[in-house]
Scaffold this motif. Sequence first.
Motif, mmCIF file in Angstrom:
data_model
loop_
_atom_site.group_PDB
_atom_site.id
_atom_site.type_symbol
_atom_site.label_atom_id
_atom_site.label_comp_id
_atom_site.label_asym_id
_atom_site.label_seq_id
_atom_site.Cartn_x
_atom_site.Cartn_y
_atom_site.Cartn_z
ATOM 1 N N UNK A 30 4.519 -61.818 17.447
ATOM 2 C CA UNK A 30 4.944 -60.556 18.054
ATOM 3 C C UNK A 30 3.966 -60.117 19.141
ATOM 4 N N UNK A 31 2.681 -60.362 18.922
ATOM 5 C CA UNK A 31 1.671 -59.928 19.884
ATOM 6 C C UNK A 31 1.528 -60.886 21.063
ATOM 7 N N UNK A 32 1.736 -62.172 20.829
ATOM 8 C CA UNK A 32 1.525 -63.164 21.878
ATOM 9 C C UNK A 32 2.733 -63.337 22.790
ATOM 10 N N UNK A 33 3.839 -62.677 22.475
ATOM 11 C CA UNK A 33 5.038 -62.800 23.301
ATOM 12 C C UNK A 33 4.789 -62.145 24.653
ATOM 13 N N UNK A 34 5.043 -62.880 25.725
ATOM 14 C CA UNK A 34 4.830 -62.359 27.084
ATOM 15 C C UNK A 34 6.150 -61.818 27.627
ATOM 16 N N UNK A 42 13.338 -53.897 22.687
ATOM 17 C CA UNK A 42 13.637 -52.802 21.772
ATOM 18 C C UNK A 42 12.314 -52.152 21.401
ATOM 19 N N UNK A 43 12.249 -50.842 21.482
ATOM 20 C CA UNK A 43 11.040 -50.118 21.101
ATOM 21 C C UNK A 43 11.062 -49.942 19.589
ATOM 22 N N UNK A 44 10.111 -50.590 18.918
ATOM 23 C CA UNK A 44 10.005 -50.557 17.460
ATOM 24 C C UNK A 44 8.573 -50.154 17.127
ATOM 25 N N UNK A 45 8.364 -48.899 16.784
ATOM 26 C CA UNK A 45 7.018 -48.360 16.603
ATOM 27 C C UNK A 45 6.349 -48.992 15.392
ATOM 28 N N UNK A 94 9.803 -55.365 20.708
ATOM 29 C CA UNK A 94 10.454 -56.540 20.133
ATOM 30 C C UNK A 94 11.457 -57.035 21.170
ATOM 31 N N UNK A 95 11.559 -58.347 21.392
ATOM 32 C CA UNK A 95 12.555 -58.841 22.354
ATOM 33 C C UNK A 95 13.972 -58.462 21.923
ATOM 34 N N UNK A 96 14.795 -58.096 22.882
ATOM 35 C CA UNK A 96 16.177 -57.704 22.607
ATOM 36 C C UNK A 96 17.003 -58.949 22.331
ATOM 37 N N UNK A 97 17.724 -58.977 21.212
ATOM 38 C CA UNK A 97 18.495 -60.149 20.808
ATOM 39 C C UNK A 97 19.986 -60.000 21.069
ATOM 40 N N UNK A 98 20.432 -58.846 21.526
ATOM 41 C CA UNK A 98 21.859 -58.596 21.719
ATOM 42 C C UNK A 98 22.423 -59.340 22.914
#
Length: 100
Positions: A30-34, A42-45, A94-98
């Motif tokens: 999750x942290x290393x995703x560029x 998606x904003x996921x606190x 989080x990357x958007x999967x939709x």
Amino acid sequence: MVKRTHGYRYKSRKLLRKKPRERGMSGLSRLLYEYKPGDKVVIDIDPTYITTAPHRRYQGKVGVVVGTRGRAYVIETYLGDKKKIVITTADHLVPYQGGS
């Protein structure tokens, strides 16, 4: 009677809490995703990192990465009809999967 405060994290006990199995540090993937400009996110606190967390009204919103500011990302999202800019780190994205 004392006036009730309405602070930054007001009414967010359930939202800004981890389940027992989610406790601890989040995964490295999750942290290393560029993210690149134009990517949907998606904003996921993540309640572990309070200082870089966006306001709770943006939880679950889908936005587009506009650019970077230091190691934070500039996200453009809509709140009703208004276009808003949210600046936050990758901990809360989080990357958007939709579709599209």
